[in-house]
Every structure is written in C-alpha cells, then in structure tokens.
Design an enzyme around this catalytic site. Structure first.
Site, short mmCIF file in Angstrom:
data_model
loop_
_atom_site.label_atom_id
_atom_site.label_comp_id
_atom_site.label_asym_id
_atom_site.label_seq_id
_atom_site.Cartn_x
_atom_site.Cartn_y
_atom_site.Cartn_z
N ARG A 20 35.36 40.28 34.60
CA ARG A 20 34.04 40.92 35.60
C ARG A 20 34.54 42.62 35.10
O ARG A 20 33.36 43.35 34.83
CB ARG A 20 34.39 41.00 37.00
N ARG A 161 26.67 38.47 27.60
CA ARG A 161 27.15 39.40 28.74
C ARG A 161 26.33 38.03 29.77
O ARG A 161 27.45 37.13 30.65
CB ARG A 161 25.86 40.34 29.26
N LYS A 172 36.39 30.32 37.83
CA LYS A 172 36.07 29.72 39.17
C LYS A 172 36.72 28.09 39.69
O LYS A 172 37.22 27.39 40.74
CB LYS A 172 35.16 29.86 39.62
N ASN A 198 28.63 35.84 43.82
CA ASN A 198 29.48 36.73 45.28
C ASN A 198 28.57 38.04 45.22
O ASN A 198 28.60 38.68 44.60
CB ASN A 198 30.78 37.10 44.34
N GLU A 202 27.65 41.29 43.05
CA GLU A 202 26.39 41.54 42.67
C GLU A 202 25.91 42.97 43.02
O GLU A 202 25.02 43.04 42.46
CB GLU A 202 25.02 40.70 42.85
N THR A 246 22.65 34.17 34.32
CA THR A 246 24.96 34.06 34.40
C THR A 246 24.66 33.32 35.05
O THR A 246 25.48 32.22 35.15
CB THR A 246 24.90 35.39 34.53
N GLU A 250 26.42 29.48 34.42
CA GLU A 250 27.32 29.12 35.99
C GLU A 250 27.90 27.23 36.24
O GLU A 250 28.45 26.27 35.59
CB GLU A 250 27.98 30.10 36.60
C1 LIG Z 1 29.67 36.55 37.38
C2 LIG Z 1 29.90 37.17 38.13
O1 LIG Z 1 29.82 35.06 39.48
C3 LIG Z 1 28.26 35.56 39.95
C4 LIG Z 1 27.70 36.40 38.88
C5 LIG Z 1 27.01 37.99 39.43
C6 LIG Z 1 26.41 38.57 37.61
O2 LIG Z 1 26.63 37.50 37.22
O3 LIG Z 1 26.41 39.19 37.80
C7 LIG Z 1 28.03 38.01 39.81
C8 LIG Z 1 28.33 37.73 41.32
C9 LIG Z 1 28.81 36.33 41.47
O4 LIG Z 1 27.32 35.45 42.19
C10 LIG Z 1 31.04 36.63 39.38
O5 LIG Z 1 31.22 36.25 40.82
O6 LIG Z 1 31.59 38.02 38.91
#
Ligand SMILES: C=C(O[C@@H]1C=C(C(=O)O)C=C[C@H]1O)C(=O)O
Length: 264
Positions: A20, A161, A172, A198, A202, A246, A250
């Site tokens: 993150r 990114r 995860k 999450n 976001e 993103t 995942e």
């Molecule tokens: C990247 C993640 O997974 C998901 C994608 C996110 C994003 O693209 O910014 C943020 C939160 C999650 O919904 C995370 O959990 O940090």
C-alpha cells in the site's frame, strides 16, 4: 524500475502495508506525469495509426514511441521485474545487464490489462484531463513529440500501479487461503471481488488523491499558477479506472492461483 519495495525480498513484497505504501508513492508519480501531459493539447492525431508519417512503421506516433521505449528499457532488464508488464511484448530484447535473482513470489499467470489501460487512457482519461481550450496545432509544432513522451510516462505508471494488484491479491490469498480456495474453486468472481475489496482504503485514496492533485497542481509561491491539472479528473481516473482495473487484476490473478498447487 525504482521499486520502493525490494521485490527480491519475498517478505517485503507480500507485506500489505508495504504494498500500500508503494501504491501511495505511485499516486505522486501518476499525478506529476499527468500534470506534465495536460500542459499540451489533446493532439488526437498522435494516437491514430498513420496520423503522423513514421518511416518503416504503421503505428501511431504514441505507440511507436511506447514500443521503442519498451525495447530500450528491456535492455536494462525493466521487464524482468515481476511488477512490470510490457504493452508490446514482441519488442523486448535480451538485457545487457546480468539477470537479478527474483524469488518466486507470484504464481504463474497471464494477466496483462495493458490493452484496456491504453484504450481507456486515449478514449476517456486524456479527453477529460486535457484542457479543450488548446487546439491541435499540427505536427509542425513542437507538441507532438512532447505529448507522446508524457503519454509513455503516464501509461507506464498506470500499468505498474494497476498490475501491483497481483501482489495485493497474493498477500490477501496467503492471509486466508481457505476462503479464497473455496471462492476460486466455485469460480465465484463476485465473491472474490467482495473478499478483496476494502472500501475504507479506497475512500482514503480518493480523498488523498484529490488533495494531491490540488496541491501539486498549484504553486505555493505563485498564486496565478493554479489548477495545472483538473483535480476532479484525477479523482475520476482513480475512481473509474485505476481502482476498478486493479481489482480486475486481483480477481483474474486469483482465478489462476490454484494452477499447479495441491488445491487444483
Ligand atoms: C489494493 C487493494 O485492494 C483493493 C483495491 C484498491 C485500490 O486499487 O486502490 C484499494 C482497496 C481494495 O479495494 C488494497 O486492499 O489495498
């Protein structure tokens, strides 16, 4: 290339807080590259194959520059790194630098969203971010090469990114393999999407990126230098493209995660 995370260190690469932090660093990279690009007109011509005559190539000017940049950067092993995905895989060449020892962190997958990323960037993101008060002044002006150079920087940052979603997904999965194995075996993509989402993170990202776009888009010492980029366009980029893609990375990565494992 300049990973804040050492991808040769498995524990670092799969620590969600580390990942993150890298995504936050990329907010700055993306915002600054976008600020550089939107100082020029949209210059639609540079995205049209044949729009600018290129000896020996029928690519658009921007694709030509992106492809040649990837060819060059592959020689310094940019695409050996698991967090890099080429837009033109066929242009890659043998690195001139010794190969780095990357541990097997991610599981085999063929997830590459670059075609979608480039299409969304050209058709939606740029038209919304580029000020429409500047007209395309044709190839005779200096903007075409500069615009394409900025586009390459933005696209490579967006790709990095969005594909970082693979490290998020692996992190995860390892936190709760039983839950994900069940969802993957039943091909429950909606369930996987809900499991990796999450909303708190976001929402924090959208708040922060608006603040960054407003701050980076202005000059603290020169009041007249404001709004070098439309902050709402940057927020929309994250809300409607970067975060959703993103999450697609995942989900699609996890859908392939069990291949060759005891769960297959
Ligand atoms: C990247 C993640 O997974 C998901 C994608 C996110 C994003 O693209 O910014 C943020 C939160 C999650 O919904 C995370 O959990 O940090």
């Amino acid at each position: 290339m300049d990973a804040a995370i050492d991808l040769t260190d498995r524990s670092q690469a799969l620590d969600l807080a580390n990942i993150r932090a890298q995504l936050i660093r990329l907010e700055d990279t993306i915002t600054f590259h976008l600020i550089e690009r939107v100082q020029f007109p949209l210059n639609q011509t540079i995205y049209v194959p044949g729009g600018v005559r290129i000896p020996g190539s029928d690519l658009s000017l921007m694709d030509y520059l992106l492809r040649e940049q990837e060819r060059l950067q592959s020689r310094v092993r940019r695409y050996d790194s698991p967090d890099e995905h080429p837009f033109f895989p066929d242009a890659l060449e043998e690195p001139i630098l010794e190969p780095l020892e990357y541990p097997e962190i991610l599981y085999a997958n063929n997830v590459n969203l670059n075609h979608t990323i480039k299409q969304r960037y050209i058709e939606e993101i740029l038209p919304s971010a580029c000020p429409n008060d500047r007209v395309d002044r044709g190839a005779s002006q200096e903007n075409y090469g500069s615009s394409a150079t900025c586009d390459v920087n933005v696209l490579q940052a967006l790709s990095r990114r969005i594909h970082f979603g693979k490290f998020v997904a692996e992190s995860k999965f390892q936190e709760n393999p039983e839950k994900f194995v069940q969802l993957i075996k039943t091909k429950d993509k909606k369930g996987i999407d809900e499991a990796i989402t999450n909303m708190k993170v976001e929402l924090k990202i959208l708040e922060r990126i608006k603040m960054k776009a407003e701050t980076y888009g202005s000059d603290p010492a020169l009041a007249e230098y404001r709004n070098k980029v439309d902050a709402d366009a940057v927020v929309s980029l994250y809300k409607n493209t970067i975060i959703p893609l993103t999450k697609v990375v995942e989900v699609e990565y996890l859908m392939q995660r069990l291949k060759g494992t005891q769960w297959e």
